[in-house]
Design a protein around this motif. Structure first.
Motif, PDB file in Angstrom:
ATOM      1  N   ASP A   5       0.843  -1.198   0.000  1.00 46.75           N
ATOM      2  CA  ASP A   5       0.000   0.000   0.000  1.00 46.75           C
ATOM      3  C   ASP A   5       0.878   1.247   0.000  1.00 46.75           C
ATOM      4  O   ASP A   5       1.646   1.469   0.924  1.00 46.75           O
ATOM      5  CB  ASP A   5      -0.894  -0.017   1.229  1.00 46.75           C
ATOM      6  CG  ASP A   5      -1.881   1.128   1.243  1.00 46.75           C
ATOM      7  OD1 ASP A   5      -1.915   1.907   0.259  1.00 46.75           O
ATOM      8  OD2 ASP A   5      -2.595   1.255   2.235  1.00 46.75           O
ATOM      9  N   PRO A   6       0.798   2.125  -1.064  1.00 46.47           N
ATOM     10  CA  PRO A   6       1.622   3.330  -1.126  1.00 46.47           C
ATOM     11  C   PRO A   6       1.397   4.264   0.058  1.00 46.47           C
ATOM     12  O   PRO A   6       2.269   5.054   0.398  1.00 46.47           O
ATOM     13  CB  PRO A   6       1.222   4.007  -2.425  1.00 46.47           C
ATOM     14  CG  PRO A   6       0.455   3.014  -3.198  1.00 46.47           C
ATOM     15  CD  PRO A   6      -0.016   1.961  -2.251  1.00 46.47           C
ATOM     16  N   ALA A   7       0.236   4.217   0.746  1.00 45.70           N
ATOM     17  CA  ALA A   7      -0.024   5.089   1.881  1.00 45.70           C
ATOM     18  C   ALA A   7       0.848   4.716   3.073  1.00 45.70           C
ATOM     19  O   ALA A   7       1.062   5.529   3.970  1.00 45.70           O
ATOM     20  CB  ALA A   7      -1.506   4.997   2.274  1.00 45.70           C
ATOM     21  N   GLU A   8       1.346   3.517   3.114  1.00 41.94           N
ATOM     22  CA  GLU A   8       2.174   3.072   4.234  1.00 41.94           C
ATOM     23  C   GLU A   8       3.667   3.320   3.992  1.00 41.94           C
ATOM     24  O   GLU A   8       4.498   2.957   4.817  1.00 41.94           O
ATOM     25  CB  GLU A   8       1.954   1.575   4.477  1.00 41.94           C
ATOM     26  CG  GLU A   8       0.556   1.239   4.930  1.00 41.94           C
ATOM     27  CD  GLU A   8       0.389  -0.259   5.158  1.00 41.94           C
ATOM     28  OE1 GLU A   8       1.409  -0.963   5.379  1.00 41.94           O
ATOM     29  OE2 GLU A   8      -0.744  -0.700   5.104  1.00 41.94           O
ATOM     30  N   VAL A   9       4.047   3.984   2.899  1.00 38.84           N
ATOM     31  CA  VAL A   9       5.446   4.217   2.561  1.00 38.84           C
ATOM     32  C   VAL A   9       5.939   5.481   3.236  1.00 38.84           C
ATOM     33  O   VAL A   9       5.315   6.531   3.145  1.00 38.84           O
ATOM     34  CB  VAL A   9       5.630   4.334   1.029  1.00 38.84           C
ATOM     35  CG1 VAL A   9       7.046   4.725   0.663  1.00 38.84           C
ATOM     36  CG2 VAL A   9       5.235   3.048   0.352  1.00 38.84           C
ATOM     37  N   ASP A  10       7.066   5.372   3.970  1.00 38.28           N
ATOM     38  CA  ASP A  10       7.679   6.548   4.604  1.00 38.28           C
ATOM     39  C   ASP A  10       8.630   7.264   3.642  1.00 38.28           C
ATOM     40  O   ASP A  10       8.743   8.471   3.660  1.00 38.28           O
ATOM     41  CB  ASP A  10       8.494   6.122   5.826  1.00 38.28           C
ATOM     42  CG  ASP A  10       7.607   5.620   6.937  1.00 38.28           C
ATOM     43  OD1 ASP A  10       6.465   6.064   7.025  1.00 38.28           O
ATOM     44  OD2 ASP A  10       8.078   4.766   7.707  1.00 38.28           O
ATOM     45  N   ARG A  12      10.607   6.872  -0.397  1.00 36.24           N
ATOM     46  CA  ARG A  12      10.726   6.132  -1.642  1.00 36.24           C
ATOM     47  C   ARG A  12      12.156   6.260  -2.174  1.00 36.24           C
ATOM     48  O   ARG A  12      12.694   7.347  -2.242  1.00 36.24           O
ATOM     49  CB  ARG A  12       9.743   6.693  -2.671  1.00 36.24           C
ATOM     50  CG  ARG A  12       9.836   5.994  -3.994  1.00 36.24           C
ATOM     51  CD  ARG A  12       8.844   6.555  -4.955  1.00 36.24           C
ATOM     52  NE  ARG A  12       9.182   6.054  -6.288  1.00 36.24           N
ATOM     53  CZ  ARG A  12       8.475   6.272  -7.334  1.00 36.24           C
ATOM     54  NH1 ARG A  12       7.369   6.985  -7.255  1.00 36.24           N
ATOM     55  NH2 ARG A  12       8.828   5.794  -8.497  1.00 36.24           N
ATOM     56  N   ASP A  14      14.411   5.125  -5.454  1.00 35.75           N
ATOM     57  CA  ASP A  14      14.468   4.522  -6.786  1.00 35.75           C
ATOM     58  C   ASP A  14      15.885   3.999  -6.997  1.00 35.75           C
ATOM     59  O   ASP A  14      16.858   4.711  -6.829  1.00 35.75           O
ATOM     60  CB  ASP A  14      14.134   5.557  -7.870  1.00 35.75           C
ATOM     61  CG  ASP A  14      12.677   5.968  -7.815  1.00 35.75           C
ATOM     62  OD1 ASP A  14      11.848   5.111  -7.504  1.00 35.75           O
ATOM     63  OD2 ASP A  14      12.393   7.148  -8.090  1.00 35.75           O
TER      64      ASP A  14
END
Length: 171
Positions: A5-10, A12, A14
């Motif tokens: 879930d992208p909402a749970e990402v602190d 990012r 690449d």
């Protein structure tokens, strides 16, 4: 930690793997090994290569003397290897040039290589290698080796013998 879930990402990050080069880099061209390289590394000694003894020389006026030396003869080259010592209280000798003279005054083009004898060598002692192309037979087997220093002093070794050349087909 991987999450869906992208909402749970602190944060990012690449990641991209760099492309390998298309070809290997060109190899660095190393210089051809020279006779003195093999002598200095200890690969060439009096076993396996023709040698002759160079008797010690003392020149009190110049403040210099040599230990017993050795000359080598290889395929297309000759090398004179001597250790030059400065008398105590005399300036250190800094060899700059060398001249070889054979029978009848036949000179040989030579290059001079200097090296410390080893880490325990006292100050005022230097190893000198004089390298030249193989002399013509008319030059003989006995040479005068003159090593000139930067301070105007020189050391003359009047009888630097070369080993006889091996005749083809004979060991």
């Amino acid at each position: 930690m991987l999450v869906m879930d992208p909402a749970e990402v602190d944060l990012r990050i690449d990641v991209k793997r760099p492309e390998p080069p298309a070809a290997c880099p060109p190899e660095v061209q190393r210089p051809e090994p020279r006779p003195e390289d093999f002598v200095l590394k200890g690969y060439v000694n009096d076993r396996g290569v023709q040698t002759a003894v160079i008797e010690p020389v003392k020149d009190r006026a110049q403040g210099l003397w040599t230990d017993r030396g050795v000359s080598y003869r290889g395929n297309g080259w000759v090398l004179f290897d001597v250790v030059i010592n400065s008398f105590p209280g005399r300036p250190l000798f800094a060899p700059r040039d060398a001249t070889l003279t054979g029978k009848g005054g036949v000179p040989l083009r030579a290059r001079l290589v200097t090296a410390a004898v080893d880490a325990s060598t006292p100050e005022g002692v230097i190893r000198v290698l004089v390298v030249a192309e193989e002399p013509p037979p008319s030059a003989g087997l006995v040479f005068t080796v003159e090593v000139d220093g930067g301070d105007g002093r020189s050391l003359v070794i009047p009888r630097a013998n070369l080993p006889k050349p091996v005749e083809e087909g004979k060991p």
